[in-house]
Design a protein around this motif. Structure first.
Motif: not given
Length: 192
Positions: A1-14, A54-64, A47-51
């Motif tokens: 979901m965050l990746e889709k939102k990021e793509k939409v925002l990139l299109k809007k910025a462009a 990153l936090r979600i991926h970090d949390q996934m690694i910690m959970l694993e 940038e917030q979505l990227g952060n």
């Protein structure tokens, strides 16, 4: 979901950049600046979505890692419980008793083997000293027979070789004795 939102925002910025270019061509500076401000807001959200990602991926690694740690601890606990149960099942006194029984059975087996290997009947009447004397006589007769046999090979003729050029003498191959042949055949048979 965050990746889709990021793509939409990139299109809007462009799109805002394109609008700003259009307003710049039309000499509308205020509208171009507004487009650039919206573009920066979109970039901040990206940038917030990227952060967040990153936090979600970090949390996934910690959970694993936590899952692997939990599984390891569970396995260690199971092993410790099994070892404890085994120690309760096997008492040191039981081990000593079992070892004593094994030693006793081994001693009994040795006594049985000794009893079975003791010669009985006619074989028990043989005198070992007489048998050894008879064997010595046979060995002596065989030695005399070997000494009395004539040599079958003629001595090699001498050849003059100049000094410093002495040929290497081949070492005669040792013929195995009949006892050695029997021993080798017996060893080969036992190896099977």
């Amino acid at each position: 979901m965050l990746e889709k939102k990021e793509k939409v925002l990139l299109k809007k910025a462009a799109a805002e950049i394109e609008k700003a270019k259009d307003y710049t061509k039309g000499k509308n500076k205020r509208a171009a600046i507004q487009c650039l401000k919206r573009k920066r807001l979109y970039e901040q959200q990206i940038e917030q979505l990227g952060n967040f990602q990153l936090r979600i991926h970090d949390q996934m690694i910690m959970l694993e890692g936590a899952k692997a740690t939990t599984e390891t601890v569970d396995a260690l606990r199971t092993g410790a419980a099994t070892m404890k149960a085994m120690q309760k099942a096997v008492n040191i006194d039981d081990v000593d008793k079992t070892m004593d029984e094994i030693n006793e059975q081994t001693e009994n087996m040795k006594q049985i083997q000794e009893a079975l290997s003791t010669p009985i009947g006619a074989a028990a009447d043989f005198d070992e000293d007489e048998l050894e004397a008879e064997l010595e006589e046979l060995e002596g007769a065989e030695l005399e027979e070997q000494l009395l046999q004539p040599a079958t090979t003629a001595p090699a003729a001498s050849v003059y070789v100049p000094a410093g050029r002495q040929p290497a003498r081949p070492v005669p191959a040792k013929q195995p004795a009949p006892e050695e042949d029997e021993l080798a055949a017996l060893q080969a048979e036992m190896a099977l």
